[in-house]
Motif scaffolding. Structure first.
Motif, short mmCIF file in Angstrom:
data_model
loop_
_atom_site.label_atom_id
_atom_site.label_comp_id
_atom_site.label_asym_id
_atom_site.label_seq_id
_atom_site.Cartn_x
_atom_site.Cartn_y
_atom_site.Cartn_z
N GLU A 130 5.22 10.50 4.17
CA GLU A 130 4.89 9.31 5.00
C GLU A 130 5.72 8.08 4.57
O GLU A 130 6.11 7.26 5.38
CB GLU A 130 3.41 8.96 4.84
N ARG A 131 5.97 8.00 3.26
CA ARG A 131 6.57 6.78 2.69
C ARG A 131 7.84 6.29 3.42
O ARG A 131 7.87 5.16 3.90
CB ARG A 131 6.88 7.00 1.21
N PRO A 132 8.90 7.15 3.57
CA PRO A 132 10.11 6.64 4.23
C PRO A 132 9.84 6.23 5.67
O PRO A 132 10.39 5.23 6.15
CB PRO A 132 11.08 7.82 4.16
N VAL A 133 8.97 6.95 6.36
CA VAL A 133 8.71 6.65 7.78
C VAL A 133 8.03 5.29 7.92
O VAL A 133 8.49 4.40 8.64
CB VAL A 133 7.81 7.76 8.40
N ILE A 134 6.94 5.13 7.14
CA ILE A 134 6.20 3.87 7.22
C ILE A 134 7.06 2.71 6.72
O ILE A 134 7.11 1.64 7.32
CB ILE A 134 4.90 3.95 6.36
N GLY A 135 7.78 2.98 5.61
CA GLY A 135 8.67 1.94 5.04
C GLY A 135 9.67 1.47 6.09
O GLY A 135 9.84 0.27 6.32
N GLN A 136 10.34 2.39 6.72
CA GLN A 136 11.33 2.08 7.76
C GLN A 136 10.69 1.24 8.87
O GLN A 136 11.22 0.20 9.28
CB GLN A 136 11.88 3.41 8.31
N GLY A 171 0.79 -1.23 0.00
CA GLY A 171 0.00 0.00 0.00
C GLY A 171 0.82 1.27 0.00
O GLY A 171 0.27 2.37 0.09
N MET A 172 2.12 1.15 -0.08
CA MET A 172 3.01 2.32 -0.01
C MET A 172 2.68 3.38 -1.04
O MET A 172 2.82 4.58 -0.79
CB MET A 172 4.46 1.88 -0.19
N GLY A 173 2.22 2.90 -2.22
CA GLY A 173 1.96 3.84 -3.32
C GLY A 173 0.92 4.90 -2.96
O GLY A 173 0.94 6.01 -3.48
#
Ligand code: FA5
Length: 337
Positions: free
Chosen positions: A46-52, A38-40
């Protein structure tokens, strides 16, 4: 999610359950994969934070599972070792080993003696040419002595050898007229004899041949005396009686003084004090000549014995068939490895 995984892992008590947990949390349809898929939809920030975060959780759960796996495996191993514990104080089981057949032992004993006297051991074919079995031994096609050894013929010119003497001719031929030749040759031979307590249609012989310059009958007598004393005891005496073989001249038969009664007469020697052991003689000039040796330069002796007969005498065996019927009770009596 991390907390939930920790709880799950803690309660897992075998490898199967642990694998299910891995699939549930980290598999293709698990929550972490969902988040990453769901990153897209997320904003740039938000992307780098959630990804990490997702990666951290995935790694943490992975580590938890691995630690638990190591723990379960260690416990399994411990249990296995416990259940397979060996009592080293138990007595061992006896290992059954094979041993040499009595005939093989006797043949080896004879071989060892003659090797010590400078002879070498030769072996030849059991399916033999008529030429070597008879003709080269001074027994031409019409010679009456061929009847002494009723033969198993395969074709007109090929037969099962009736004695080990063809090795005399073969060995001389291979030496191309040059001595010295000193061999013994043990092996199987075949005759159309009816089987009984002292005769077998297949039996063994040990041939001896010694050809050089100045070999005399006294050399034969010396070698046979050593042989008799070695096999039957130091007190044995020998005597040579005149005999006939087409391939030796003169021919002799050797007797040894009876080892049971010392020559006074008993059942072993049938009251005579002597036991017949083997046939021998001086190699016939025709045999030397036919195999390429000059009889005016070289002379020699030869002998042939039956190791079954020697074993029967030495160990009191009453029937030659014992050697070939492989009754384990018979063989075990001579279990000397
Ligand atoms: C020969 O075969 C001669 N080739 C021996 C020889 C060699 C003489 C070299 C001179 C020079 P004869 O047929 O006697 O000889 O047999 C020799 C030995 O074989 C006998 O003493 C006996 O111990 C054994 N033998 C003969 N026939 C049988 C048989 N059917 N079963 C078991 N042993 C036998």
């Amino acid at each position: 999610l991390r907390e939930k995984a920790l709880e799950n892992v803690k309660s897992a008590d075998d490898l199967k359950k642990l694998q299910d947990i891995r699939v549930n949390f980290l598999g293709k349809k698990g929550p972490i994969t969902e988040v990453l898929k769901g990153m897209g939809k997320l904003t740039k920030e938000e992307r780098p934070v959630i990804g990490q975060l997702a990666n951290d959780v995935r790694n943490a759960i992975g580590t938890l599972i691995e630690e638990k796996r190591a723990e379960i495996e260690a416990r399994l191993l411990e249990r296995k070792l416990e259940s397979e514990k060996i009592d080293v104080t138990l007595p061992g089981r006896k290992v059954q080993t094979g041993s040499h057949h009595l005939l093989a032992s006797v043949i080896r004993e004879v071989e060892d003696l003659f090797i010590g006297l400078g002879f070498s051991v030769a072996e030849g074919p059991e399916v033999e040419e008529d030429y070597y079995n008879f003709e080269a031994l001074n027994l031409p096609k019409d010679h009456p002595a061929r009847d002494m050894q009723d033969s198993f013929y395969i074709t007109e010119d090929i037969l099962m050898r009736t004695h080990t003497s063809p090795m005399q001719a073969r060995t001389l031929e291979a030496h191309k007229g040059k001595g010295p030749v000193k061999i013994i040759c043990p092996g199987k031979v075949y005759r159309r004899d009816n089987d009984d307590a002292t005769h077998s249609h297949q039996f063994m012989q040990i041939e001896g041949l010694c050809v050089d310059k100045n070999i005399r009958l006294s050399d034969l007598k010396g070698v046979l005396t050593v042989f008799a004393k070695h096999m039957f005891g130091a007190e044995r005496e020998i005597r040579l009686r005149p005999s006939f073989f087409p391939f030796t001249e003169p021919s002799v038969e050797m007797d040894i003084s009876c080892f049971r009664c010392g020559g006074h007469g008993c059942s072993v020697c049938k009251g005579t004090g002597w036991i017949e052991i083997l046939g021998a003689g001086m190699v016939h000039p025709n045999v030397l000549r036919m195999s390429g040796f000059d009889p005016s330069v070289y002379t020699g002796f030869a002998f042939g014995m039956g190791p079954e007969r020697i074993a029967m005498l030495k160990y009191g065996i009453e029937d030659i068939r014992h050697f070939y019927t492989d009754d384990i009770r018979f063989l075990k009596q001579f279990d000397r490895a």
